[in-house]
Write a protein that holds these residues in place. Structure first.
Motif, PDB file in Angstrom:
ATOM      1  N   VAL A 218      45.912  25.977  25.247  1.00 19.52           N
ATOM      2  CA  VAL A 218      44.701  26.001  24.429  1.00 19.52           C
ATOM      3  C   VAL A 218      44.512  24.633  23.771  1.00 19.52           C
ATOM      4  CG1 VAL A 218      43.610  27.033  22.390  1.00 19.52           C
ATOM      5  CG2 VAL A 218      44.853  28.474  24.028  1.00 19.52           C
ATOM      6  N   LEU A 219      43.280  24.145  23.780  1.00 23.16           N
ATOM      7  CA  LEU A 219      42.967  22.841  23.209  1.00 23.16           C
ATOM      8  C   LEU A 219      42.416  23.011  21.794  1.00 23.16           C
ATOM      9  CD1 LEU A 219      41.318  21.107  26.300  1.00 23.16           C
ATOM     10  CD2 LEU A 219      43.697  21.010  25.542  1.00 23.16           C
ATOM     11  N   VAL A 220      43.115  22.412  20.848  1.00 25.57           N
ATOM     12  CA  VAL A 220      42.780  22.503  19.425  1.00 25.57           C
ATOM     13  C   VAL A 220      42.409  21.111  18.946  1.00 25.57           C
ATOM     14  CG1 VAL A 220      43.620  23.241  17.144  1.00 25.57           C
ATOM     15  CG2 VAL A 220      44.479  24.365  19.224  1.00 25.57           C
ATOM     16  N   GLN A 221      41.521  21.028  17.977  1.00 24.54           N
ATOM     17  CA  GLN A 221      41.114  19.713  17.466  1.00 24.54           C
ATOM     18  C   GLN A 221      40.787  19.825  15.993  1.00 24.54           C
ATOM     19  OE1 GLN A 221      37.851  18.265  16.649  1.00 24.54           O
ATOM     20  NE2 GLN A 221      38.499  16.129  16.692  1.00 24.54           N
ATOM     21  N   ALA A 222      40.996  18.736  15.262  1.00 21.54           N
ATOM     22  CA  ALA A 222      40.805  18.772  13.815  1.00 21.54           C
ATOM     23  C   ALA A 222      40.126  17.499  13.331  1.00 21.54           C
ATOM     24  CB  ALA A 222      42.152  18.947  13.105  1.00 21.54           C
ATOM     25  N   ALA A 232      34.920  17.619  19.509  1.00 23.05           N
ATOM     26  CA  ALA A 232      35.231  19.048  19.418  1.00 23.05           C
ATOM     27  C   ALA A 232      34.253  19.876  20.230  1.00 23.05           C
ATOM     28  CB  ALA A 232      35.223  19.491  17.962  1.00 23.05           C
ATOM     29  N   ALA A 233      32.966  19.542  20.149  1.00 17.76           N
ATOM     30  CA  ALA A 233      31.946  20.294  20.883  1.00 17.76           C
ATOM     31  C   ALA A 233      32.191  20.231  22.384  1.00 17.76           C
ATOM     32  CB  ALA A 233      30.561  19.755  20.543  1.00 17.76           C
ATOM     33  N   LYS A 234      32.726  19.128  22.866  1.00 19.08           N
ATOM     34  CA  LYS A 234      32.960  18.953  24.307  1.00 19.08           C
ATOM     35  C   LYS A 234      34.275  19.567  24.764  1.00 19.08           C
ATOM     36  CE  LYS A 234      33.068  15.445  27.964  1.00 19.08           C
ATOM     37  NZ  LYS A 234      32.914  13.999  28.291  1.00 19.08           N
ATOM     38  N   PHE A 235      35.343  19.414  23.983  1.00 19.27           N
ATOM     39  CA  PHE A 235      36.674  19.761  24.469  1.00 19.27           C
ATOM     40  C   PHE A 235      37.352  20.930  23.752  1.00 19.27           C
ATOM     41  CE2 PHE A 235      36.423  15.122  25.455  1.00 19.27           C
ATOM     42  CZ  PHE A 235      36.576  15.213  26.830  1.00 19.27           C
ATOM     43  N   ALA A 236      37.156  21.068  22.451  1.00 21.37           N
ATOM     44  CA  ALA A 236      38.006  21.959  21.655  1.00 21.37           C
ATOM     45  C   ALA A 236      37.681  23.424  21.892  1.00 21.37           C
ATOM     46  CB  ALA A 236      37.873  21.631  20.173  1.00 21.37           C
ATOM     47  N   GLU A 237      38.731  24.240  21.902  1.00 25.81           N
ATOM     48  CA  GLU A 237      38.581  25.694  21.964  1.00 25.81           C
ATOM     49  C   GLU A 237      38.874  26.326  20.604  1.00 25.81           C
ATOM     50  OE1 GLU A 237      39.868  26.843  26.385  1.00 25.81           O
ATOM     51  OE2 GLU A 237      41.306  25.533  25.363  1.00 25.81           O
ATOM     52  N   VAL A 238      39.683  25.665  19.818  1.00 22.40           N
ATOM     53  CA  VAL A 238      39.906  26.031  18.420  1.00 22.40           C
ATOM     54  C   VAL A 238      39.723  24.768  17.599  1.00 22.40           C
ATOM     55  CG1 VAL A 238      41.565  26.873  16.713  1.00 22.40           C
ATOM     56  CG2 VAL A 238      41.522  27.892  19.009  1.00 22.40           C
ATOM     57  N   VAL A 239      38.948  24.863  16.537  1.00 19.54           N
ATOM     58  CA  VAL A 239      38.693  23.703  15.689  1.00 19.54           C
ATOM     59  C   VAL A 239      39.247  24.002  14.300  1.00 19.54           C
ATOM     60  CG1 VAL A 239      36.955  22.156  14.724  1.00 19.54           C
ATOM     61  CG2 VAL A 239      36.611  23.162  16.987  1.00 19.54           C
ATOM     62  N   PHE A 240      40.241  23.214  13.905  1.00 21.73           N
ATOM     63  CA  PHE A 240      40.842  23.329  12.582  1.00 21.73           C
ATOM     64  C   PHE A 240      40.118  22.360  11.666  1.00 21.73           C
ATOM     65  CE2 PHE A 240      44.685  21.927   9.903  1.00 21.73           C
ATOM     66  CZ  PHE A 240      44.353  22.808   8.896  1.00 21.73           C
TER      67      PHE A 240
END
Length: 459
Positions: A218-222, A232-240
């Motif tokens: 899972v790809l997470v981004q913060a 985040a809009a392009k890659f993230a599946e969970v955004v912290f």
């Protein structure tokens, strides 16, 4: 309407707890940062409560810039995240394992291999929190005088993630036949070379491990700067993210989902999970006393050093009038731009003096902090969830394990009573439990399309 009307919960797995004074609390093991039994106990509490994942933040450097701060902070003696989570994968069964790793000072092949390994070790529970380095002291650890420019860091990160995903697709899901009788271990027709040549990176491939059980961890981004939100809009599946008050959370949530939809992504495949620091008491007074106790453990050198860093090292807080109001703006930083902006917005909104802002940063950084009874904390969380400011929360207990134990025993039952949190695990992998789709292998997908086109041309 959401497909799932129950919130997701993660645990922010700090060494002693999220509060800067946590390591001095009598309930916290002083050596918690390098104590595997401590981590196993804490993650076990979260797993028993059906948390979706445990999340570990990281920076490959000592964060503090002066001896006064270094002497009193309890965060410079801890495990590297992927190593720690690999150990915890054998001590847990269901909870997801999220490790932070920077794209600025790593190579794609290294991280693709490590996260694929963690996904196999955990049987499909790994996640990568993708960050770009934002601490100035990191640069010198890797031969640089300064960090690259903020937006350039994100540009490289975008290419980096594309390369990592390509490496995870090196082998199709059924490429390893492992047939002892025939002597065929792998089908080379299902092996794909990446042969990437880009602006920042050159990577041949293939990866020397089978495709991860989840397809991709899972790809997470913060990040919430303009560049970070686009990423985040392009890659993230969970955004912290940090949403210290409701209106800011709703604004960010709406903006991110809109950007993701414009790229063809579905709302339930981009989960927004702001951090929350819950100080739980059976009464409001008890909760306040817990916070005051932690504040008494936090030396002013620690408070000022942390505030200087999170505001981007653009002012020397040791020389300002601490009882003057925080200005509406400060010089832009090349470091943590999002955090600086959020803290200034909060300070203006609350009419904070420098002293008040410094204390607030020490207590909760830029995250939402709720000091109160279980029902008060649950109501704040449910309101943010129902009003589309959050799909769930990264819970950041002030102390570990006591703060998490309070949350699990007092707040989680209230969330369940309100029908907002699950009572057990529903799937085998982290993707299953988060409701995220398993990505198809891009090469296998291309081959299937080519076969369909070829078949159509013959008809």
């Amino acid at each position: 309407m959401r497909l799932n009307e129950q919130m997701k919960l993660g645990l922010f797995l700090a060494q002693a707890g999220f509060h800067e004074g946590a390591w001095r609390d009598p309930s916290v093991p002083a050596n918690g940062g390098v104590n595997i039994d401590h981590y196993a106990r804490v993650v076990g509490l979260a797993e028993d409560a059906a948390f979706h994942f445990a999340f570990i933040a990281d920076s490959p450097c000592v964060l503090e810039g002066d001896h006064e701060h270094i002497a009193r902070v309890g965060r410079n003696d801890g495990f590297e995240p992927i190593t720690l989570l690999s150990a915890l994968s054998s001590k847990t069964q269901n909870i997801g394992l999220v490790a932070t790793a920077t794209t600025t000072y790593n190579q794609p092949y290294h991280l693709a291999r490590r996260f694929a390994s963690l996904d196999h070790l955990s049987r499909g529970r790994a996640a990568w929190n993708i960050v770009t380095s934002g601490v100035k002291f990191e640069a010198a650890n890797f031969g640089d005088d300064e960090l690259p420019d903020h937006d350039e860091r994100y540009a490289r990160a975008g290419e980096f993630v594309e390369v990592v995903r390509g490496l995870w697709d090196s082998w199709e899901d059924d490429a390893f036949v492992r047939d002892k009788e025939s002597g065929i271990f792998a089908n080379p027709k299902k092996l794909h070379l990446l042969n990437h040549q880009g602006k920042y990176l050159s990577v041949r491939g293939p990866l020397n491990i089978a495709r991860p059980p989840q397809g991709y961890p899972v790809l997470v981004q913060a990040g919430a700067s303009d560049a970070g939100t686009d990423f985040a809009a392009k890659f993230a599946e969970v955004v912290f993210t940090s949403s210290p008050y409701l209106e800011l959370g709703k604004r960010y949530y709406s903006s991110l989902k809109e950007k993701a939809r414009a790229l063809g992504r579905e709302d339930d495949q981009v989960l927004v999970m702001p951090g929350i620091v819950p100080i739980v008491g059976k009464t409001k007074q008890e909760a306040s006393e817990k916070l005051q106790k932690l504040q008494s453990y936090t030396h002013i050198d620690v408070q000022i050093g942390l505030a200087n860093r999170l505001l981007g090292f653009v002012t020397d807080l040791r020389s300002v009038d601490l009882d003057s109001l925080v200005p509406e703006s400060l010089p832009q930083t090349n470091f943590t731009q999002t955090t600086q902006k959020m803290l200034l917005e909060l300070a203006v909104r609350e009419k904070f003096t420098w002293r008040e802002l410094i204390r607030r940063i020490s207590d909760s950084k830029s995250a939402l902090m709720v000091v109160g009874t279980p029902d008060e904390i649950a109501k704040v969380m449910v309101r943010m969830f129902d009003e589309r400011a959050a799909d769930g929360f990264n819970v950041m207990p002030a102390t570990l394990p006591a703060g998490l134990k309070d949350f699990v025993e007092l707040v989680v039952p209230e969330l369940r009573r309100l029908g907002k949190f699950r009572s057990g695990y529903s799937g085998q992998t982290l993707r299953d439990n988060l409701g995220l789709k398993r990505p198809l292998n891009q090469y296998a997908l291309d081959s299937a399309r080519s076969r369909c086109e070829s078949y159509g041309a013959r008809q």
